[in-house]
Design a protein around this motif. Sequence first.
Motif: not given
Length: 416
Positions: A226-241, A364-376
């Motif tokens: 979810y990209f909130d009203r106060s979201g940072d575009v640079t962070k958001g684009a990197a997280i989504i990708r 997650y807050v400002n972190v992508p869901t790709s980190f859901t991993d036992g190793g991470e």
Amino acid sequence: MGKLTDTFQQVREAGKSLAFCGEEKINEVLRAVADATESQAGQILSENAKDLARMDESDPKYDRLKLTTERIHGIAEGIRSVTRLPSPVGRVLSETLRPNGMKLTKVSVPFGVIGIVYEARPNVTLDVFSLCFKSGNACLLKGGSDADCSNRAIVSVIHSVLIQQGLNPNLVVLLPPDRESAAELLNARGYVDLLIPRGGKGLIDFVRRNATVPVIETGAGVCHAYFDRSGDVTKGAAIIRNAKTRRVSVCNALDCVLVHRERVADLPVLCGGLSCSHVTIYADPEAFSALQESYPAELLRHSTDESYGTEFLDYKMAVKVLSGPEEAVAHIARYGSGHSECIVTEDSRSADYFMKAVDAACVYVNVPTSFTDGGEFGLGAEIGISTQKLHARGPMGLEELNTYKWIVRGEGQTRD
């Protein structure tokens, strides 16, 4: 009596021997398995090629099935990382001295025999063995026919090491890939203590509906950002990708982007990087309008009801415009699977609300869901991502493969 009853009994007996196998020996065996896996990578890859030849490369499972020298090295390193983790077996969870002098100790102990039902994921074979072995459990593996050649090559490597180390090879057994063996495993009460399905929603639902052995649900991930009203575009684009394209065939991959209505004009930037990976976007009317001038027309589609709540496991993603975090949480409650959810925001109040209101294993807050991993998460390898709430939730490592028992010591006390 089923045709696999003797096999189940042999695995159960083998598992009992682990109670008398010290942690130093267990780590020595695991290091030997990691070394043997790398030294015999050629044979494993040869068998993996046979499995790959039977699958269409466009199948989303193809990436999960595929092994490479680099991936085998990563799996071996995961096994080595497990050896560096403390054993959960015998850990004292609590200790109490009762008024009558009895001493109660709550101690971590293995389940005993763990059954794993999984699809075209040969890496699971080694991940499961290393975690079960380190946590004191024997394991029964029921892989899919898509990966049978790969799985048998890997189990052969494990067996050769166990025999060399003077241990019972029945500590890990790969069952036939047919439906009959799956049915027997799901109903092996008295032989199997816990079942963990690894795969898509269909597999997980099948195991849950048909098993008489206790089941921990894992895997199915309908993940949102979810990209909130106060979201940072640079962070958001990197997280989504990163969440969408790092690996599309895994359960932590992003399936849906939710955007605050006041930030809909930022969608071309937020989603722009996805076109390089040829991601098809299923957009609601507002999102479609915002993207149609910038996103490739052949990759932009109008969303339908089926676009939401779908685990794509492919280069596909839904986008929906909402009015705020409350609507985002409501959407996630309706369509999410309890796996992993993300908010991109610079507003601490929105972040706090999202963290408290979203019901998922990982938030997650400002972190992508790709980190859901036992190793991470520092757990070494993982046996799965639990999406339920009983016993374990989120990435399951060594600790989650133990239960506990009470040890009561006394001096002849009797109860009134």
